[in-house]
Design a protein around this motif. Structure first.
Motif, PDB file in Angstrom:
ATOM      1  N   ASN A 178       0.779  -1.258   0.000  1.00  0.00           N
ATOM      2  CA  ASN A 178       0.000   0.000   0.000  1.00  0.00           C
ATOM      3  C   ASN A 178       0.798   1.289   0.000  1.00  0.00           C
ATOM      4  OD1 ASN A 178      -2.509  -1.121  -0.214  1.00  0.00           O
ATOM      5  ND2 ASN A 178      -2.555  -1.577   1.987  1.00  0.00           N
ATOM      6  N   GLN A 179       2.073   1.210  -0.293  1.00  0.00           N
ATOM      7  CA  GLN A 179       2.864   2.439  -0.413  1.00  0.00           C
ATOM      8  C   GLN A 179       3.603   2.401  -1.754  1.00  0.00           C
ATOM      9  OE1 GLN A 179       3.398   5.359   1.554  1.00  0.00           O
ATOM     10  NE2 GLN A 179       4.506   5.885  -0.318  1.00  0.00           N
ATOM     11  N   TRP A 180       3.660   3.550  -2.430  1.00  0.00           N
ATOM     12  CA  TRP A 180       4.419   3.627  -3.688  1.00  0.00           C
ATOM     13  C   TRP A 180       5.847   4.049  -3.387  1.00  0.00           C
ATOM     14  CZ3 TRP A 180       2.599   2.351  -8.559  1.00  0.00           C
ATOM     15  CH2 TRP A 180       1.243   2.088  -8.639  1.00  0.00           C
ATOM     16  N   TYR A 181       6.783   3.509  -4.171  1.00  0.00           N
ATOM     17  CA  TYR A 181       8.203   3.824  -3.989  1.00  0.00           C
ATOM     18  C   TYR A 181       8.853   4.145  -5.323  1.00  0.00           C
ATOM     19  CZ  TYR A 181       7.584   1.671   0.587  1.00  0.00           C
ATOM     20  OH  TYR A 181       7.135   1.372   1.849  1.00  0.00           O
ATOM     21  N   LEU A 182       9.776   5.092  -5.261  1.00  0.00           N
ATOM     22  CA  LEU A 182      10.628   5.398  -6.415  1.00  0.00           C
ATOM     23  C   LEU A 182      12.012   4.834  -6.135  1.00  0.00           C
ATOM     24  CD1 LEU A 182      11.260   7.100  -9.062  1.00  0.00           C
ATOM     25  CD2 LEU A 182      12.062   8.871  -7.486  1.00  0.00           C
ATOM     26  N   PHE A 183      12.502   4.023  -7.047  1.00  0.00           N
ATOM     27  CA  PHE A 183      13.897   3.562  -6.979  1.00  0.00           C
ATOM     28  C   PHE A 183      14.677   4.378  -8.013  1.00  0.00           C
ATOM     29  CE2 PHE A 183      13.981  -0.284  -4.281  1.00  0.00           C
ATOM     30  CZ  PHE A 183      12.632  -0.355  -3.989  1.00  0.00           C
ATOM     31  N   TYR A 184      15.871   4.810  -7.662  1.00  0.00           N
ATOM     32  CA  TYR A 184      16.669   5.664  -8.554  1.00  0.00           C
ATOM     33  C   TYR A 184      18.133   5.499  -8.170  1.00  0.00           C
ATOM     34  CZ  TYR A 184      16.649   8.803  -4.468  1.00  0.00           C
ATOM     35  OH  TYR A 184      16.797   9.322  -3.212  1.00  0.00           O
ATOM     36  N   HIS A 185      19.013   6.270  -8.756  1.00  0.00           N
ATOM     37  CA  HIS A 185      20.419   6.134  -8.333  1.00  0.00           C
ATOM     38  C   HIS A 185      21.110   7.488  -8.181  1.00  0.00           C
ATOM     39  CE1 HIS A 185      21.732   5.603 -12.834  1.00  0.00           C
ATOM     40  NE2 HIS A 185      22.003   6.821 -12.472  1.00  0.00           N
ATOM     41  N   HIS A 186      22.260   7.439  -7.504  1.00  0.00           N
ATOM     42  CA  HIS A 186      23.066   8.625  -7.262  1.00  0.00           C
ATOM     43  C   HIS A 186      24.493   8.126  -7.058  1.00  0.00           C
ATOM     44  CE1 HIS A 186      23.764  12.712  -6.242  1.00  0.00           C
ATOM     45  NE2 HIS A 186      24.314  12.405  -5.090  1.00  0.00           N
ATOM     46  N   ASN A 187      25.486   9.020  -7.185  1.00  0.00           N
ATOM     47  CA  ASN A 187      26.870   8.529  -7.045  1.00  0.00           C
ATOM     48  C   ASN A 187      27.383   8.711  -5.617  1.00  0.00           C
ATOM     49  OD1 ASN A 187      26.773  11.308  -7.554  1.00  0.00           O
ATOM     50  ND2 ASN A 187      28.861  11.352  -8.329  1.00  0.00           N
ATOM     51  N   ASP A 188      26.659   8.162  -4.633  1.00  0.00           N
ATOM     52  CA  ASP A 188      26.985   8.363  -3.217  1.00  0.00           C
ATOM     53  C   ASP A 188      28.428   7.993  -2.859  1.00  0.00           C
ATOM     54  OD1 ASP A 188      24.217   8.856  -1.631  1.00  0.00           O
ATOM     55  OD2 ASP A 188      23.905   7.570  -3.349  1.00  0.00           O
ATOM     56  N   TYR A 189      28.880   6.824  -3.317  1.00  0.00           N
ATOM     57  CA  TYR A 189      30.210   6.366  -2.908  1.00  0.00           C
ATOM     58  C   TYR A 189      31.323   6.910  -3.800  1.00  0.00           C
ATOM     59  CZ  TYR A 189      28.233   2.942   0.290  1.00  0.00           C
ATOM     60  OH  TYR A 189      27.574   2.347   1.338  1.00  0.00           O
ATOM     61  N   SER A 190      30.931   7.648  -4.841  1.00  0.00           N
ATOM     62  CA  SER A 190      31.931   8.096  -5.803  1.00  0.00           C
ATOM     63  C   SER A 190      31.654   9.539  -6.214  1.00  0.00           C
ATOM     64  CB  SER A 190      31.877   7.148  -7.026  1.00  0.00           C
ATOM     65  OG  SER A 190      32.727   7.595  -8.036  1.00  0.00           O
ATOM     66  N   PRO A 191      31.794  10.464  -5.248  1.00  0.00           N
ATOM     67  CA  PRO A 191      31.401  11.847  -5.557  1.00  0.00           C
ATOM     68  C   PRO A 191      32.169  12.460  -6.718  1.00  0.00           C
ATOM     69  CG  PRO A 191      32.374  11.675  -3.345  1.00  0.00           C
ATOM     70  CD  PRO A 191      32.240  10.285  -3.866  1.00  0.00           C
ATOM     71  N   GLY A 192      33.375  11.954  -6.987  1.00  0.00           N
ATOM     72  CA  GLY A 192      34.181  12.558  -8.052  1.00  0.00           C
ATOM     73  C   GLY A 192      34.042  11.881  -9.393  1.00  0.00           C
ATOM     74  N   PHE A 193      33.306  10.779  -9.482  1.00  0.00           N
ATOM     75  CA  PHE A 193      33.208  10.043 -10.757  1.00  0.00           C
ATOM     76  C   PHE A 193      31.796   9.472 -10.848  1.00  0.00           C
ATOM     77  CE2 PHE A 193      33.956   5.894 -13.070  1.00  0.00           C
ATOM     78  CZ  PHE A 193      34.078   6.478 -14.320  1.00  0.00           C
ATOM     79  N   ASP A 194      30.983  10.047 -11.720  1.00  0.00           N
ATOM     80  CA  ASP A 194      29.553   9.704 -11.703  1.00  0.00           C
ATOM     81  C   ASP A 194      29.179   8.487 -12.563  1.00  0.00           C
ATOM     82  OD1 ASP A 194      29.731  10.756 -14.212  1.00  0.00           O
ATOM     83  OD2 ASP A 194      28.255  12.345 -13.915  1.00  0.00           O
ATOM     84  N   LYS A 195      30.186   7.670 -12.925  1.00  0.00           N
ATOM     85  CA  LYS A 195      29.873   6.401 -13.604  1.00  0.00           C
ATOM     86  C   LYS A 195      30.015   5.237 -12.605  1.00  0.00           C
ATOM     87  CE  LYS A 195      29.876   8.741 -17.549  1.00  0.00           C
ATOM     88  NZ  LYS A 195      29.913  10.066 -16.923  1.00  0.00           N
ATOM     89  N   ALA A 196      30.108   5.571 -11.347  1.00  0.00           N
ATOM     90  CA  ALA A 196      30.161   4.555 -10.278  1.00  0.00           C
ATOM     91  C   ALA A 196      29.053   4.936  -9.306  1.00  0.00           C
ATOM     92  CB  ALA A 196      31.530   4.556  -9.604  1.00  0.00           C
ATOM     93  N   ARG A 197      27.887   4.352  -9.523  1.00  0.00           N
ATOM     94  CA  ARG A 197      26.677   4.852  -8.863  1.00  0.00           C
ATOM     95  C   ARG A 197      26.151   3.871  -7.815  1.00  0.00           C
ATOM     96  NH1 ARG A 197      24.489   5.163 -14.805  1.00  0.00           N
ATOM     97  NH2 ARG A 197      25.630   3.200 -14.691  1.00  0.00           N
ATOM     98  N   SER A 198      25.118   4.318  -7.111  1.00  0.00           N
ATOM     99  CA  SER A 198      24.538   3.499  -6.041  1.00  0.00           C
ATOM    100  C   SER A 198      23.028   3.674  -6.063  1.00  0.00           C
ATOM    101  CB  SER A 198      25.060   3.975  -4.690  1.00  0.00           C
ATOM    102  OG  SER A 198      26.434   3.698  -4.594  1.00  0.00           O
ATOM    103  N   ILE A 199      22.311   2.567  -5.851  1.00  0.00           N
ATOM    104  CA  ILE A 199      20.850   2.659  -5.943  1.00  0.00           C
ATOM    105  C   ILE A 199      20.246   3.127  -4.625  1.00  0.00           C
ATOM    106  CG2 ILE A 199      20.707   0.974  -7.803  1.00  0.00           C
ATOM    107  CD1 ILE A 199      19.581  -1.031  -5.738  1.00  0.00           C
TER     108      ILE A 199
END
Ligand code: FUB
Length: 448
Positions: A272-293
């Motif tokens: 009964n709750q909707w969720y958005l899954f997405y990604h961001h580069n949390d562990y790799s602030p200087g290189f955005d091709k290494a992302r985290s969900i």
């Protein structure tokens, strides 16, 4: 047959290696992960992400996306995630170029007792076309073992597959390749039943990719990342039919505040709750091709439009008080004197710490479940060069104090355990606040 046997053995090994991860953002804490395709199968949420790795000389293209395999993760409560291990690898699928490192955003769907996993990558044989095409692997269980089809889907050139099955049982495949394409699938889920159609009513300018379609109350929502300005933001268009026409309706999530160029979404309803899954580069602030969900709750307005989702570190789910509560994944933070940083910049997967550097600075972590068993103590992993005192409260920064903990001077990390009067059962917000002027760093707290 030989391939099938091998994949069973491989699958057995990786199940033994399954580990638990946690609920806050990012969801996966021991590797990079991107492009999450979340699905509800039975009473669990399964997430099929891409698996970013860092290219090295001779393995992938340095400075670009690099992915050689896929894992699947699942959770019954959005708090405890199990890594079921690798389900598909580039050098074990017969038609895939074995060193392409281009196992980009996948999707998975259930139909008639089987799970169909769709993945885009580079074929080794140019008869399948130049650039990306999309393949399918089939399993009896959501976590596999998956057996890849011997050839990719004919007449599909592009990335980011997404599959949708309508109420009448008709399945559709969507993908991206300059434009967003859609076509009906045959009942076998392995072949197109119609010619690909460009879903052309979407905003014309700027890259669009990562289609993900879902239906709610008779409205078909086509969601996609789009470069309206400089980097991707998540948008959606709505229509009366899975293949459109669609009308641009709004923005689901703004561009990354720290500049991660890509984003990639999926949207599910769970308990009964909707969720958005997405990604961001949390562990790799200087290189955005290494992302985290990541995942955050999503809400609709009464007219069916989607409320913009503000990304959080706290994420979703309830954390048990007896688990390590990573307060650096905060719900709220004081305007001054509180911040977070990596515990170790040489190994970012060790996670973050909260830094309280000013009198009364605080950090708040919501939704901690205190069970019926009496809480007798709090343990805090903390460090302070000069020695400091922190106060732990429930509710908010002026809520009831449940513990005051002295952190000895010396600057080394230590776990300090303190007897407390007890915390009533129930779900509570926790606040960790600095008393006095000496700086303190806190890694986690837990209650026993
Ligand atoms: O992960 C590689 C690509 O980046 C995906 O296929 C796109 O959707 C973007 O997230």
């Amino acid at each position: 047959m030989k391939y099938r046997k091998l994949s069973f053995v491989f699958f057995g090994l990786i199940v033994l290696l399954a580990i638990n991860t946690f609920a806050q953002n990012p969801l996966i804490r021991n590797m990079y992960s991107a492009d999450p395709s979340a699905r509800v199968f039975g009473d669990r949420v399964y997430v099929y992400p891409s698996h970013d790795i860092l290219a090295t000389e001779g393995h992938g293209r340095i400075g670009w996306f690099c992915m050689e395999d896929y894992h699947v993760f699942s959770s019954a409560n959005l708090t405890d995630w199990t890594d079921h291990g690798v389900i598909i690898t580039q050098n074990k699928v017969p038609w895939v170029k074995p060193d392409s490192y281009s196992m980009w955003a996948p999707d998975c769907i259930y139909r008639s007792g089987k799970y169909y996993f769709y993945f885009p990558t580079t074929p080794k044989d140019s008869t399948y076309g130049r650039g990306f095409t999309i393949g399918v692997a089939v399993a009896d269980k959501p976590e596999g073992p998956y057996v890849a089809e011997p050839t990719p889907i004919k007449n599909v050139h592009g990335i980011d597959p997404n599959v949708f099955i309508d109420k009448d049982g008709q399945a559709y495949l969507f993908w991206a390749g300059g434009n967003i394409y859609g076509a009906k699938l045959k009942d076998n889920m392995l072949e197109l039943a119609t010619e690909p159609k460009i879903l052309g009513e979407l905003p014309g300018k700027g890259l669009k990719e990562g289609p993900y379609l879902f239906e709610r109350n008779g409205i078909y929502y086509l969601t996609y990342p789009h470069v309206e300005n400089k980097i991707e933001r998540l948008e959606y268009a709505t229509g009366d039919n899975p293949l459109g026409p669609f009308k641009f309706t709004g923005v689901i999530m703004d561009e990354s505040p720290t500049g991660c160029w890509t984003n990639h979404q999926s949207i599910i309803r769970f308990k009964n709750q909707w969720y958005l899954f997405y990604h961001h580069n949390d562990y790799s602030p200087g290189f955005d091709k290494a992302r985290s969900i990541r995942a955050d709750s999503l809400f609709f307005n009464a007219d069916g439009t989607i409320r913009k989702v503000i990304p959080t570190l706290r994420g979703t789910g309830v954390t048990e008080s007896s688990q390590q509560i990573q307060i650096d994944r905060y719900s709220a933070i004081s305007k001054e004197g509180a911040s977070i940083d990596f515990l170790d910049t040489f190994n970012r997967f060790l996670g973050w710490k909260a830094i309280l550097a000013k009198r009364d600075a605080w950090i708040q972590y919501n939704a901690v479940e205190f069970g019926k068993k009496a809480t007798k103590s709090v343990s805090v992993r903390a460090a302070s060069a000069t020695g400091a005192t922190i106060v732990i409260r429930t509710k908010d920064a002026s809520g009831p104090v449940i513990a005051e903990v002295n952190i000895p001077k010396g600057g080394d990390w230590r776990v300090i355990k303190k007897t407390i009067a007890g915390v009533p059962a129930g779900i509570k917000n926790l606040v960790v606040q600095l008393k006095g002027d000496s700086e303190a760093e806190v890694d986690w707290i837990l209650f026993e």
